[in-house]
Scaffold this active site. Structure first.
Site, PDB file in Angstrom:
ATOM      1  N   SER A   1       0.855  -1.185   0.000  1.00 29.88           N
ATOM      2  CA  SER A   1       0.000   0.000   0.000  1.00 29.88           C
ATOM      3  C   SER A   1       0.887   1.229   0.000  1.00 29.88           C
ATOM      4  O   SER A   1       2.030   1.185   0.489  1.00 29.88           O
ATOM      5  CB  SER A   1      -0.906   0.019   1.239  1.00 29.88           C
ATOM      6  OG  SER A   1      -1.531   1.277   1.405  1.00 29.88           O
TER       7      SER A   1
ATOM      8  N   TYR B   1      -1.997  -0.592  10.305  1.00 30.66           N
ATOM      9  CA  TYR B   1      -2.050  -0.940   8.878  1.00 30.66           C
ATOM     10  C   TYR B   1      -0.786  -0.465   8.166  1.00 30.66           C
ATOM     11  O   TYR B   1      -0.172  -1.222   7.407  1.00 30.66           O
ATOM     12  CB  TYR B   1      -3.293  -0.320   8.241  1.00 30.66           C
ATOM     13  CG  TYR B   1      -3.475  -0.684   6.791  1.00 30.66           C
ATOM     14  CD1 TYR B   1      -3.888  -1.963   6.424  1.00 30.66           C
ATOM     15  CD2 TYR B   1      -3.234   0.240   5.786  1.00 30.66           C
ATOM     16  CE1 TYR B   1      -4.051  -2.306   5.091  1.00 30.66           C
ATOM     17  CE2 TYR B   1      -3.400  -0.095   4.449  1.00 30.66           C
ATOM     18  CZ  TYR B   1      -3.806  -1.363   4.108  1.00 30.66           C
ATOM     19  OH  TYR B   1      -3.964  -1.701   2.783  1.00 30.66           O
TER      20      TYR B   1
END
Length: 263
Positions: free
Chosen positions: A141, A154
């Site tokens: 990501s 995350y």
């Protein structure tokens, strides 16, 4: 990237990015092994892809937060010689205050985003290395590069995925084994429903279609990119980022504290 009856194993394949990878790889002639928790969705996708592309599609229900299911997929990767491509796509997010979630919730995210990915990579690479052939695509990501006040865990897990992939790329350089890290930004998938952040609250035009994300990622793979950031238009920004990162790393080999730390 083309296939001669090779098999691609895709985790998190029942929807979103994983399902689009399944479609695109089937179109390239890959047989598929689709792994996810939602068995009914897997069967529906498998039937459609077999009918559309005439490839063999098998499914494996697995919850990659569970030890027994991780072991099952590991064994499949080790014992199936036809598998030449692993797409480590399964992942989840919980955006919000770190203190608002339980230790078990955090552990499940770490297990899925880090532990399962690491162990499946090891299982695949053990055979790929022996055969000097194979490829792994790890979905990270852009939050591997930056952390917000709602993304500590995350971002941490995706930072691991990026650096883990970088290290393996260096280790397997010059061999027949390839690894690619893909860094999506906001993408229209179901992860938003799980994360606690509504995709409707994101700036207009900032969310990429899942199909565009995967098509761009595969174009990057075909071009031999080690790291692919589909929505980054100015490639020079990445080049400057990499130069600065490497310059910082090179500059710390002095063995002497910097003057600002010496009193």
């Amino acid at each position: 990237m083309t296939a001669s009856r090779s098999t691609a194993l895709i985790t998190g394949a029942s929807s979103g990015i994983g399902a689009v990878y399944a479609d695109r790889l089937a179109a390239r002639g890959y047989d598929l092994l689709l792994v996810a928790r939602r068995e009914e969705r897997l069967h529906e996708l498998a039937a459609r892809l077999q009918q559309t592309y005439g490839v063999e599609v098998k499914t494996l229900r697995a919850d990659l937060t569970q030890e027994s299911d991780i072991q099952t997929v590991e064994a499949t990767l080790r014992d199936t010689p036809a598998i030449s491509l692993l797409v480590n796509n399964a992942g989840t997010a919980q955006m919000g205050s770190f203190l608002a979630s339980s230790a078990q919730t955090h552990q499940d995210i770490i297990t899925l985003n880090i532990t399962a990915l690491t162990r499946l990579t090891l299982a695949a690479l053990t055979r790929f290395n022996a055969q000097d052939r194979g490829a792994i695509i790890n979905i990270a990501s852009v939050l591997a590069l930056h952390a917000r006040d709602t993304s500590a865990l995350y971002s941490g897990t995706k930072g691991y995925v990026l650096n883990f992939t970088r290290g393996l790329q260096a280790e397997f350089a010059g061999t027949g084994v390839r690894l690619q890290a893909v860094l999506p930004a906001a993408t229209a998938t179901e992860i938003w429903e799980i994360s606690g952040v509504s995709v409707d609250h994101l700036p207009a035009g900032s969310v990429m279609k899942t199909e565009d994300l995967v098509d761009a990622a595969l174009a990057g793979f075909d071009a031999g990119e080690a790291i692919t950031i589909p929505p980054l238009h100015d490639e020079a920004l990445w080049q400057r980022y990499e130069e600065a990162r490497l310059a910082v790393f090179s500059a710390v080999g002095t063995g002497i504290p910097a003057p600002r730390y010496v009193r």
